[in-house]
Design a protein around this motif. Sequence first.
Motif, PDB file in Angstrom:
ATOM      1  N   LEU A 394      71.765  63.690  23.126  1.00  0.00           N
ATOM      2  CA  LEU A 394      72.381  64.745  22.329  1.00  0.00           C
ATOM      3  C   LEU A 394      72.343  64.355  20.860  1.00  0.00           C
ATOM      4  CD1 LEU A 394      75.415  66.905  23.037  1.00  0.00           C
ATOM      5  CD2 LEU A 394      75.500  65.519  20.962  1.00  0.00           C
ATOM      6  N   VAL A 395      72.017  65.337  20.015  1.00  0.00           N
ATOM      7  CA  VAL A 395      72.064  65.146  18.567  1.00  0.00           C
ATOM      8  C   VAL A 395      73.068  66.138  18.002  1.00  0.00           C
ATOM      9  CG1 VAL A 395      70.796  65.228  16.399  1.00  0.00           C
ATOM     10  CG2 VAL A 395      69.657  64.399  18.472  1.00  0.00           C
ATOM     11  N   ALA A 396      74.093  65.638  17.345  1.00  0.00           N
ATOM     12  CA  ALA A 396      75.085  66.499  16.690  1.00  0.00           C
ATOM     13  C   ALA A 396      74.769  66.549  15.199  1.00  0.00           C
ATOM     14  CB  ALA A 396      76.490  65.970  16.924  1.00  0.00           C
ATOM     15  N   LEU A 397      74.658  67.751  14.673  1.00  0.00           N
ATOM     16  CA  LEU A 397      74.287  67.958  13.274  1.00  0.00           C
ATOM     17  C   LEU A 397      75.437  68.591  12.506  1.00  0.00           C
ATOM     18  CD1 LEU A 397      70.755  69.580  13.829  1.00  0.00           C
ATOM     19  CD2 LEU A 397      71.224  67.177  13.282  1.00  0.00           C
ATOM     20  N   ALA A 398      75.696  68.076  11.316  1.00  0.00           N
ATOM     21  CA  ALA A 398      76.604  68.718  10.370  1.00  0.00           C
ATOM     22  C   ALA A 398      75.751  69.360   9.284  1.00  0.00           C
ATOM     23  CB  ALA A 398      77.568  67.704   9.769  1.00  0.00           C
ATOM     24  N   LEU A 399      75.835  70.681   9.161  1.00  0.00           N
ATOM     25  CA  LEU A 399      75.031  71.440   8.202  1.00  0.00           C
ATOM     26  C   LEU A 399      75.931  72.018   7.116  1.00  0.00           C
ATOM     27  CD1 LEU A 399      72.947  73.484  10.827  1.00  0.00           C
ATOM     28  CD2 LEU A 399      72.427  71.233   9.884  1.00  0.00           C
ATOM     29  N   VAL A 442      76.331  71.861  14.920  1.00  0.00           N
ATOM     30  CA  VAL A 442      75.370  72.239  15.961  1.00  0.00           C
ATOM     31  C   VAL A 442      75.122  71.022  16.840  1.00  0.00           C
ATOM     32  CG1 VAL A 442      73.022  73.021  16.461  1.00  0.00           C
ATOM     33  CG2 VAL A 442      74.257  73.970  14.500  1.00  0.00           C
ATOM     34  N   ARG A 443      75.021  71.232  18.156  1.00  0.00           N
ATOM     35  CA  ARG A 443      74.652  70.168  19.104  1.00  0.00           C
ATOM     36  C   ARG A 443      73.309  70.530  19.736  1.00  0.00           C
ATOM     37  NH1 ARG A 443      79.093  68.004  22.862  1.00  0.00           N
ATOM     38  NH2 ARG A 443      77.867  69.231  24.341  1.00  0.00           N
ATOM     39  N   ALA A 444      72.363  69.611  19.676  1.00  0.00           N
ATOM     40  CA  ALA A 444      71.050  69.805  20.282  1.00  0.00           C
ATOM     41  C   ALA A 444      70.923  68.887  21.495  1.00  0.00           C
ATOM     42  CB  ALA A 444      69.947  69.494  19.280  1.00  0.00           C
ATOM     43  N   SER A 445      70.485  69.446  22.628  1.00  0.00           N
ATOM     44  CA  SER A 445      70.357  68.684  23.870  1.00  0.00           C
ATOM     45  C   SER A 445      68.887  68.449  24.211  1.00  0.00           C
ATOM     46  CB  SER A 445      71.029  69.434  25.029  1.00  0.00           C
ATOM     47  OG  SER A 445      72.397  69.631  24.766  1.00  0.00           O
ATOM     48  N   PHE A 446      68.600  67.236  24.703  1.00  0.00           N
ATOM     49  CA  PHE A 446      67.241  66.846  25.067  1.00  0.00           C
ATOM     50  C   PHE A 446      67.247  66.225  26.453  1.00  0.00           C
ATOM     51  CE2 PHE A 446      67.437  66.809  20.502  1.00  0.00           C
ATOM     52  CZ  PHE A 446      66.198  67.287  20.079  1.00  0.00           C
ATOM     53  N   ALA A 465      63.370  65.997  15.639  1.00  0.00           N
ATOM     54  CA  ALA A 465      63.057  67.006  16.654  1.00  0.00           C
ATOM     55  C   ALA A 465      64.127  68.094  16.677  1.00  0.00           C
ATOM     56  CB  ALA A 465      62.931  66.356  18.019  1.00  0.00           C
ATOM     57  N   ALA A 466      65.385  67.687  16.565  1.00  0.00           N
ATOM     58  CA  ALA A 466      66.473  68.656  16.565  1.00  0.00           C
ATOM     59  C   ALA A 466      66.369  69.596  15.367  1.00  0.00           C
ATOM     60  CB  ALA A 466      67.821  67.934  16.561  1.00  0.00           C
ATOM     61  N   VAL A 467      66.099  69.040  14.206  1.00  0.00           N
ATOM     62  CA  VAL A 467      66.006  69.840  12.985  1.00  0.00           C
ATOM     63  C   VAL A 467      64.824  70.805  13.066  1.00  0.00           C
ATOM     64  CG1 VAL A 467      65.504  69.728  10.510  1.00  0.00           C
ATOM     65  CG2 VAL A 467      67.196  68.170  11.529  1.00  0.00           C
ATOM     66  N   GLN A 486      73.672  60.612  20.576  1.00  0.00           N
ATOM     67  CA  GLN A 486      74.332  60.093  21.780  1.00  0.00           C
ATOM     68  C   GLN A 486      73.350  60.153  22.940  1.00  0.00           C
ATOM     69  OE1 GLN A 486      77.844  59.158  22.347  1.00  0.00           O
ATOM     70  NE2 GLN A 486      76.924  58.368  24.215  1.00  0.00           N
ATOM     71  N   ARG A 487      73.136  59.023  23.593  1.00  0.00           N
ATOM     72  CA  ARG A 487      72.249  58.977  24.759  1.00  0.00           C
ATOM     73  C   ARG A 487      73.080  58.853  26.026  1.00  0.00           C
ATOM     74  NH1 ARG A 487      69.939  56.323  20.587  1.00  0.00           N
ATOM     75  NH2 ARG A 487      67.782  56.859  20.046  1.00  0.00           N
ATOM     76  N   TRP A 488      72.627  59.562  27.076  1.00  0.00           N
ATOM     77  CA  TRP A 488      73.331  59.541  28.355  1.00  0.00           C
ATOM     78  C   TRP A 488      72.354  59.203  29.475  1.00  0.00           C
ATOM     79  CZ3 TRP A 488      78.287  59.248  28.005  1.00  0.00           C
ATOM     80  CH2 TRP A 488      78.990  59.913  26.983  1.00  0.00           C
ATOM     81  N   PRO A 489      71.966  57.938  29.631  1.00  0.00           N
ATOM     82  CA  PRO A 489      71.099  57.573  30.755  1.00  0.00           C
ATOM     83  C   PRO A 489      71.842  57.702  32.074  1.00  0.00           C
ATOM     84  CG  PRO A 489      71.847  55.602  29.584  1.00  0.00           C
ATOM     85  CD  PRO A 489      72.304  56.772  28.776  1.00  0.00           C
TER      86      PRO A 489
END
Length: 550
Positions: A394-399, A442-446, A465-467, A486-489
């Motif tokens: 997960l990538v959390a972005l503050a815009l 914004v939260r981006a999920s991969f 990649a998120a941007v 944040q990585r969630w293996p």
Amino acid sequence: MRIAVVGGGISGLVAAYRLRQRLGPRADIVVLERGDRVGGVLRTGELAGEPLDLGAEAFVGRRPEVVELMAELGLDDQLVRPAGKRPLVWSGGVAHPLPPRTLMGIPSDAESMRGLVDAETLARIAAEPTRPLDWRPGTDIDVYSLIADRFGAQVAERSVDPLLGGVYAGTSATIGVRAAVPPLAAALDRGATSLTEAARAALPAPSNAPVFGGLRDGYGALVDALIEASGAAIVTTTAATRIARGRRVSAPVNDTWTSEPAGSTDDSPYPAGSVGDRSTSAGSAGDRSGTSSSVGDQSTSVGSVGDGSSGGRAGSEIPVGGRSTSVGSAGDRSGESGSGGGRSTSVGWVVDPIGRVDAVVLATPAPITARLLRAVDPIAAEAVAGIELSSSALVALALPHDTALPDNSGILIATGEPLRAKAFTLSSRKWPHLAERDVALVRASFGRFGDESPLTWSDDELIAAAVTDLSTVTGIPITPLEAVVQRWPGGLPQYAPGHTDRIATLESAVASLDGLAVAGAYLHGVGVPACVAAGTAAADRIVTSLGSHV
């Protein structure tokens, strides 16, 4: 009375709390967590100077478990509800409204799919009730096979996959109908003559009740409250390496604890002055530092890369409730007495490395549960070993606050799109309390089941990649002020076809193991309410078991 809870995720913490409620202050409850923090996939980090959930961010509001738990813990003022906006689905290079009147994306009529699928697929959906349906009650197949056969592949890939991906980090091709969409399977079992009829019958009744809920300051507030209310000793960076039935050997001079099978030399009692005296070694649930890593939980801020290590120390010490100690190593034999001859009876359990306990709750991920059960009950171990895990990032972005994001709760990505992200949560649009902040969030999920490559990307690569993908789906330039990765293996279990049978086999086998219970997201639902229910059920089983011996 000593009880070990192995696993410090939400299921384990709830089990510890419920055990304290039911057994009172006399119980010595130990939560053993192999990572360096508790909370599991519930983690509240910090972005732009304020808390933000970097794992699960919401719960199903129509289930009562979380709301009731929050009320018990005095967290009523933390309850927040979303704004009620609907997400978009990105398919064919275009953003579409999420179809209405669907059950996990499965249509109840053709018109709901208009614009998202082609004319041929629309006609196929409309004609589906006229085609004979071959469904045997009790059967289970993957969702994709059912949907593609009845409605066409476009429905599975463009409507169903985006929603299942958000729940399980998987796809319709790997998730079973019976576990993922129980009302649909039940309608088919009752004799629905078409999938359309079954979907209509399974749709929930219209309601004005909020679909979701969340916590104003993030799930960290719930985790911290559970730690405090449980009064448990929280032992981090220490894995349970083995469990075994305890055995009391009645000898002429003394009573000695050993572990089964006979001849084992691996059972270790509580070292003097450690877990047995209600002391604590705990990870901080409210950790909002930019970088944190643990087993099944890796988090880094911009400019740093987590190494994924969970630490090798036994008994990392962070005080909780004013108490602090560590646990002895597995090889410590202090307090043991030699075994003489005599009659032996099964009594309690031995959990390495903390030693003998009266009962144990296994609130661990499926693969770990299988490993710990293997020597205790091979049938139970085999059942749970078949449950695989998916990984995500997960990538959390503050815009900038004035970024012209769509007025929607999020953007889901259909299968087959040439994007790397799988979904975007437009947090500042979804949650009114987050809209009040000085930045747009914004939260981006991969990542999905079978594709763990995003976990190998660097922080900079994930953020880029998120941007890029967010700019593509919104059509506007994206300039983040700050970002957190944040990585969630192995974060989510996969409910493959046959999952309900697998769990029934596991629970039947565990029912014969007096003083042992299981809990976790792999049982009856991956959502937080289901995990709260699983932790509560495990505690109740232990209390009942202990009551038969007290």
